[in-house]
Scaffold this motif. Structure first.
Motif, mmCIF file in Angstrom:
data_model
loop_
_atom_site.group_PDB
_atom_site.id
_atom_site.type_symbol
_atom_site.label_atom_id
_atom_site.label_comp_id
_atom_site.label_asym_id
_atom_site.label_seq_id
_atom_site.Cartn_x
_atom_site.Cartn_y
_atom_site.Cartn_z
ATOM 1 N N HIS A 139 0.722 -1.331 0.182
ATOM 2 C CA HIS A 139 -0.300 0.331 -0.153
ATOM 3 C C HIS A 139 1.368 1.461 0.193
ATOM 4 C CE1 HIS A 139 -2.351 2.943 2.121
ATOM 5 N NE2 HIS A 139 -2.930 2.951 0.776
ATOM 6 N N GLU A 140 1.801 1.155 0.943
ATOM 7 C CA GLU A 140 2.412 2.255 0.654
ATOM 8 C C GLU A 140 3.663 2.745 -0.455
ATOM 9 O OE1 GLU A 140 4.788 2.748 4.360
ATOM 10 O OE2 GLU A 140 6.195 4.604 3.907
ATOM 11 N N GLN A 141 4.000 1.366 -1.049
ATOM 12 C CA GLN A 141 4.610 1.807 -2.858
ATOM 13 C C GLN A 141 3.864 1.809 -3.440
ATOM 14 O OE1 GLN A 141 7.895 1.854 -2.481
ATOM 15 N NE2 GLN A 141 8.823 0.318 -1.691
ATOM 16 N N GLN A 142 2.489 1.491 -3.354
ATOM 17 C CA GLN A 142 1.542 2.234 -4.321
ATOM 18 C C GLN A 142 1.136 3.053 -4.215
ATOM 19 O OE1 GLN A 142 -1.538 -0.856 -3.757
ATOM 20 N NE2 GLN A 142 -1.215 -1.509 -5.528
ATOM 21 N N HIS A 143 0.945 4.203 -2.704
ATOM 22 C CA HIS A 143 0.827 5.060 -2.115
ATOM 23 C C HIS A 143 2.516 6.259 -3.342
ATOM 24 C CE1 HIS A 143 -2.520 6.572 -1.773
ATOM 25 N NE2 HIS A 143 -3.077 5.285 -0.798
ATOM 26 N N ASP A 144 3.391 5.240 -2.856
ATOM 27 C CA ASP A 144 4.738 6.334 -3.233
ATOM 28 C C ASP A 144 4.874 6.512 -4.724
ATOM 29 O OD1 ASP A 144 5.547 6.231 -0.905
ATOM 30 O OD2 ASP A 144 7.009 4.773 -1.200
ATOM 31 N N GLU A 145 4.244 5.508 -5.690
ATOM 32 C CA GLU A 145 4.435 5.464 -6.948
ATOM 33 C C GLU A 145 2.963 7.056 -7.444
ATOM 34 O OE1 GLU A 145 4.307 2.024 -9.026
ATOM 35 O OE2 GLU A 145 2.920 3.160 -11.385
ATOM 36 N N THR A 146 2.451 6.680 -6.694
ATOM 37 C CA THR A 146 0.755 7.947 -6.767
ATOM 38 C C THR A 146 1.730 9.737 -6.598
ATOM 39 O OG1 THR A 146 -0.723 6.747 -6.941
ATOM 40 C CG2 THR A 146 -0.960 8.776 -5.874
#
Ligand code: AVJ
Ligand code: FE
Length: 440
Positions: A139-146
């Motif tokens: 989840h954190e990595q996905q938001h980092d991509e966001t």
């Protein structure tokens, strides 16, 4: 998970949480407070919302649910619930100020680390504690991509730097290869951090098809533009043409004309479009129009996954095109090590058994399939992760991009977005039905 095997799992969970946080910090520390609270695009949240949302999800799932600890701050759950407020409306909310948001995520993280140390990593049924840590890392990595997408939408001088991707070894790839007819195993029941929509493993019969060995490049895409691709309704679907007209699309997002050449803005650095680089920032509709212009079509999601995972020799589906080992810098352009896709042919070590390259990393690839659950799908840990998005409104994207971390990328990983979206790091590759035209 037997007790003695829990220590490496704890160490891995702790290390992956830390690695994700280093990236979240780098993406937010790069900008001053004003730029963190501002909305750079109505499609995106203020960066500081993403940061506090990361902390709030971690608090909900790891501190309160897995750890059974009291709330750090129960008063802000509503503010950071992605389903309560649209991205466009988030800057007007009484959000935590940047200093408060940083303090909040630090406070949550300290509790999380205590939880990692003491909870049993098994024995809770479907949502095992070990999975909960994997889910939050992703989840954190996905938001980092966001947040990386938000950086690209932002105007102003560059603040992010990264080395250039490796250059292609000069091997000439065949344009396409035949993926043989027959069943293959799609999805997974064994990948420990796989999310609900990747499960369960199931057999899918896929007819023989040709798959391009590389994503469509900027050079190829320029030919489509020069050949009037954006002005020929017959190349577009009805809804594609309608959107093309309404949005006045003429080229990929962030491209602009300079005399007789195209320039591209890449995180605030403007330079000539690179012909050998996969095209990025195109919508599903543009991808579809290009494919029709080329006498091809987009692959289906099952075709894409078969191309990426099927080993014709063993008949088995691999975790990645190159095998079962986790991605390293030789196999794929992932993890924001570079701020752009690498030229086609740059990752021969990442090729599939049939010689298809760059399926993982570089650019997300649009595929022509709506979002649905696999047969036997069970929503977990909450319906809002995937299930509420099922239906015809979303198209799937596969393979991850230069901004996707390996923790949130594998052969089975599924991403989705509206077919008109272009701010994401999305490109595509083409497929073709043997002997046939563009219809699959
Ligand atoms: C899988 C990228 C579409 O960002 O909306 C983040 C991932 N889900 N928080 C999104 C997600 C909840 C999701 N995508
Ligand atoms: Fe989220």
């Amino acid at each position: 998970v037997p007790h003695m095997e829990q220590e490496p799992l704890r160490a891995k969970a702790a290390a992956e949480l830390e690695r994700a946080r280093a990236r979240s910090s780098a993406l937010t520390d790069a900008l001053d407070d004003d730029e963190l609270v501002r909305q750079h695009s109505p499609l995106m949240s203020p960066l500081i919302w993403d940061l506090a949302h990361i902390g709030n999800q971690e608090e909900l799932w790891l501190v309160r649910d897995v750890g059974g600890l009291p709330a750090v701050r129960s008063d802000i759950d509503e503010l950071y619930d992605a389903f309560k407020h649209s991205r466009a409306s988030r800057p007007a909310l009484p959000l935590l100020k940047p200093g408060e948001a940083r303090q909040y995520v630090d406070q949550v993280r300290r509790k999380t680390m205590d939880v990692v140390d003491r909870v049993p990593l098994s024995g809770r049924g479907l949502v095992e504690n070990a999975f909960a840590f994997g889910m939050l890392v992703q989840h954190e990595q996905q938001h980092d991509e966001t947040m990386l997408i938000t950086h690209q939408t932002r105007k102003g001088p560059a603040v992010l730097y990264a080395p250039e991707p490796p250059r292609a070894e000069k091997t000439v790839l065949p344009q396409e290869v035949l993926v043989p007819d027959g069943p293959f195993t799609m999805g997974t029941s064994t990948e420990p951090w796989a999310l609900d929509n990747e499960r369960p493993a199931h057999q899918v019969r896929v007819d023989a098809f040709f798959m391009d060995t590389a994503p469509v490049t900027c050079g190829q895409y320029q030919e489509f533009i020069s050949d009037g691709g954006y002005d020929r309704p017959e190349l577009w679907t009805g809804s594609g043409w309608e959107h093309r007209t309404k949005a006045n699309l003429r080229a990929p997002l962030y491209w602009r004309r300079d005399g007789d050449r195209w320039l591209r803005d890449c995180f605030g650095v403007v330079g000539p479009v690179r012909e050998a680089e996969p095209v990025v920032h195109v919508s599903f509709h543009e991808a579809q129009a290009y494919a029709r212009w080329a006498g091809k079509r987009l692959p289906t999601e099952a075709e894409w996954e078969k191309a990426a995972r099927f080993d014709p020799e063993s008949g088995r589906s691999r975790r990645f095109p190159w095998g079962d080992e986790d991605p390293g810098p030789r196999q794929a352009n992932l993890g924001q090590r570079h701020l752009r896709p690498a030229e086609v042919g740059s990752y021969p070590a990442g090729a599939s058994p049939l010689g298809i390259q760059q399926l993982i990393g570089d650019v997300w690839e649009w595929v022509d399939t709506d979002f649905h659950g696999y047969p036997g799908f069970t929503a977990f840990p909450y319906r809002e992760y995937s299930e509420v998005f099922f239906g015809p409104d979303y198209k799937m994207l596969r393979g991850g991009c230069f901004g996707t971390d390996a923790a949130a990328c594998r052969g089975t990983f599924r991403n989705w977005d509206y077919p008109i979206r272009r701010q994401i790091f999305a490109g595509f590759r083409c497929a073709r039905t043997p002997g046939g035209g563009e219809l699959g």
